[in-house]
Design a protein around this motif. Structure first.
Motif, short mmCIF file in Angstrom:
data_model
loop_
_atom_site.label_atom_id
_atom_site.label_comp_id
_atom_site.label_asym_id
_atom_site.label_seq_id
_atom_site.Cartn_x
_atom_site.Cartn_y
_atom_site.Cartn_z
N UNK A 215 43.78 21.11 18.55
CA UNK A 215 42.38 21.52 18.61
C UNK A 215 41.86 21.90 17.23
N UNK A 216 42.66 22.65 16.49
CA UNK A 216 42.25 23.08 15.14
C UNK A 216 42.04 21.86 14.24
N UNK A 217 42.96 20.91 14.29
CA UNK A 217 42.85 19.73 13.44
C UNK A 217 41.62 18.90 13.80
N UNK A 218 41.33 18.78 15.08
CA UNK A 218 40.19 17.96 15.51
C UNK A 218 38.86 18.64 15.22
N UNK A 219 38.81 19.98 15.35
CA UNK A 219 37.55 20.70 15.16
C UNK A 219 37.23 20.90 13.69
N UNK A 220 38.20 21.37 12.91
CA UNK A 220 37.91 21.77 11.53
C UNK A 220 38.14 20.65 10.51
N UNK A 221 39.10 19.79 10.76
CA UNK A 221 39.39 18.72 9.80
C UNK A 221 38.89 17.37 10.28
N UNK A 222 38.26 17.35 11.46
CA UNK A 222 37.71 16.12 12.04
C UNK A 222 38.77 15.03 12.18
N UNK A 223 39.96 15.45 12.53
CA UNK A 223 41.02 14.48 12.79
C UNK A 223 40.70 13.70 14.07
N UNK A 224 41.04 12.42 14.06
CA UNK A 224 41.05 11.68 15.31
C UNK A 224 42.31 12.06 16.08
N UNK A 225 42.33 11.66 17.36
CA UNK A 225 43.44 12.07 18.21
C UNK A 225 44.78 11.58 17.67
N UNK A 226 44.82 10.31 17.19
CA UNK A 226 46.09 9.78 16.71
C UNK A 226 46.50 10.44 15.39
N UNK A 227 45.53 10.88 14.59
CA UNK A 227 45.88 11.57 13.34
C UNK A 227 46.49 12.95 13.64
N UNK A 228 45.89 13.65 14.60
CA UNK A 228 46.47 14.93 15.00
C UNK A 228 47.87 14.73 15.59
N UNK A 229 48.03 13.67 16.38
CA UNK A 229 49.34 13.39 16.95
C UNK A 229 50.37 13.06 15.89
N UNK A 230 49.95 12.34 14.85
CA UNK A 230 50.89 11.98 13.79
C UNK A 230 51.34 13.22 13.03
N UNK A 231 50.43 14.17 12.78
CA UNK A 231 50.83 15.38 12.06
C UNK A 231 51.79 16.22 12.90
N UNK A 232 51.53 16.31 14.21
CA UNK A 232 52.45 17.03 15.08
C UNK A 232 53.81 16.35 15.09
N UNK A 233 53.82 15.03 15.01
CA UNK A 233 55.07 14.28 15.04
C UNK A 233 55.95 14.61 13.84
N UNK A 234 55.35 14.96 12.71
CA UNK A 234 56.17 15.29 11.53
C UNK A 234 57.11 16.44 11.81
N UNK A 235 56.62 17.43 12.57
CA UNK A 235 57.49 18.54 12.92
C UNK A 235 58.50 18.17 13.97
#
Length: 506
Positions: A296-316
């Protein structure tokens, strides 16, 4: 004759333990990926279902609840169905739930599908572990379980990314539809690979006990989930809490009188297991709350698309692939496992505390990605510690049910973490607005009001991450206190007794 021998060899190849491993990995990839895939793109799902943020919490928290409800069914239903039949039925029910969710247009039908997915997924997870234990010989069983953990980590890590790509480039409905081809392939492999094994410890199916357990968990979740919507002093919330306490009390009465309850009260006679349960619960609250907040934070504040937010979560989550490496380094010692789970919970909490000052105006790679990598390391350390600690805190007769109980606790903690994350976002923002001294001067300026709302939202997310981090650090502190006040003194006493025995023998 040669054709018959070839067919026999082909059948034996499919019945090998490694093909059993492939089969159960496919089966568990569906419910495990679903635990994280719904964390991205919730905005699109809420809009399509004409629902608000309060209702969309049921997509994730409700799913965790139904997984926890379904977990005890796995071992008990084996008294009615063969392993192959039960695995196939659970896969079919999961696919049916996926179809219902895929074609839903309103939240109630969506939640029916999610409930079917969660309960069948709760059956698949412990049943897969049991099949690996019973299919692999003792010499290669540890390797099979390690590879199973590796596959589970991959499923969890790929869930947000694949789900994000489907949301952005196809439709959110295909985050459910993708389970259908995987499910059909699983059913084929179930028919070819799985064999039935004699049950080592047959159990009766305690239907009244399971019903009381499920009902108490559901009404507890409903009360804490809907308290803000209806008001904590409203009649419906009061009666929900009352029904929860009634069912919870009746469950303990049933467990005390029944010879083989779902979760026997004898589990709580062992202090080490009780401490492990508290650590696992707090750790799960921190993990699932963080996984709810970060997309939610990534999509609201950094305007990430869903797959971009998913990719960042995947790094962890990809760092969790350290599980096989860590498990090879960890000895099967009781003391080191406690230290590992304490350090892992500490890293999980630290990764959320690091987001306290996460900037809301610009994406920062070090401040966002590095804590996520630390989070993955902490998750890996906790994963490799849970099962050894259950084995070392309980007698062998309770070990299987102890592992099932910890798995249920993990998803119950996930339910609480998701609810707590949304609760913090809804309640911290008004506190921030009340405390701003210059709020009155901004009422006539639309730009100033928008800026103030953005600051309050950023503040709410930062505080929510802070509280999730403190929860993880609390789990670490409990484990460390147990090490200092029980594990180390007990080890010291054993060393003293050993030395006295050697002296007396000399």
């Amino acid at each position: 004759m040669p054709l018959r021998l070839q067919a026999e060899g082909f059948r034996n190849w499919f019945r090998s333990p490694w093909m059993v491993l492939v089969t159960v990995l496919l089966g568990t990839s569906m419910p495990l990926a679903d635990t994280t895939s719904m964390n991205v793109g919730r905005f699109f799902i809420a809009r399509a279902l004409d629902s608000n943020s309060d209702e969309t919490r049921w997509l994730t928290a409700g799913y965790s609840l139904f997984v926890a409800i379904g977990i005890p069914l796995s071992h008990r239903l084996r008294g009615f169905f063969s392993e192959r039949t039960l695995y196939a039925l659970a896969t079919l029910v999961f696919m049916g739930g996926s179809v219902v969710s895929m074609f839903s247009h309103f939240m109630p039908s969506m939640m029916v599908g999610r409930a079917l997915q969660g309960m069948s997924g709760g059956v698949l997870l412990p049943l897969s572990v049991a099949l690996i234990n019973e299919s692999f010989p003792v010499t290669t069983r540890a390797r099979g379980l390690t590879l199973f953990s590796l596959g589970n980590a991959l499923a969890v890590s790929l869930g947000p990314t694949i789900g994000g790509y489907l949301v952005d480039y196809a439709s959110w409905r295909w985050t459910m539809g993708i389970h259908l081809p995987i499910g059909f392939l699983t059913l084929i492999l179930v028919h070819l690979s799985l064999a039935d094994h004699p049950r080592p410890d047959p159990r009766l199916f305690d239907l009244p006990g399971w019903f009381l357990y499920a009902a108490s968990a559901f009404f507890f979740m409903y009360a804490v989930m809907e308290g803000e919507r209806f008001g904590w002093h409203s009649q419906i919330i009061f009666f929900s809490f009352l029904v929860f306490m009634t069912f919870f009390f009746l469950y303990f009465l049933r467990a005390a009188r029944f010879s083989d309850p779902i979760f026997p009260p004898d589990l709580f006679r062992y202090p080490g297991f009780v401490v492990l349960t508290a650590v696992n619960l707090l750790r799960s609250v921190s993990v699932f709350g963080r996984l709810y907040l970060l997309p939610l934070y990534l999509e609201i504040f950094y305007h990430f698309q869903a797959h971009q937010a998913g990719f960042l979560i995947m790094t962890g989550a990809m760092v969790e692939l350290l599980i096989p490496v860590l498990s090879s380094l960890l000895p099967a010692s009781f003391q080191f496992s406690w230290f590992s789970i304490s350090l892992g919970a500490f890293l999980i909490g630290l990764s959320s505390v690091a987001y306290l000052n996460l900037p809301g105006n610009a994406f920062s790679v070090p401040e966002t990605v590095l804590p996520n990598l630390v989070f993955g390391v902490g998750m890996a350390m906790v994963q490799v510690s849970l099962s050894p600690l259950v084995r070392n805190t309980l007698p062998e007769s309770l070990e299987r049910v102890g592992n099932v109980f910890q798995l249920a606790v993990m998803f119950l903690g996930g339910m609480i973490g998701t609810i707590l994350g949304r609760h913090l976002l809804d309640n911290v923002m008004p506190v921030f607005l009340i405390q701003v001294p210059f709020q009155a001067h901004l009422h006539t300026l639309s730009r100033g009001i928008a800026h103030l709302n953005r600051l309050s939202s950023e503040y709410a997310y930062n505080i929510a991450f802070w509280i999730m981090g403190l929860t993880g650090l609390g789990a670490s502190a409990i484990a460390m206190a147990w090490i200092l006040f029980d594990v180390i003194p007990r080890r010291f006493r054993k060393s003293s007794f050993r030395e006295q025995g050697e002296k007396s023998g000399a």
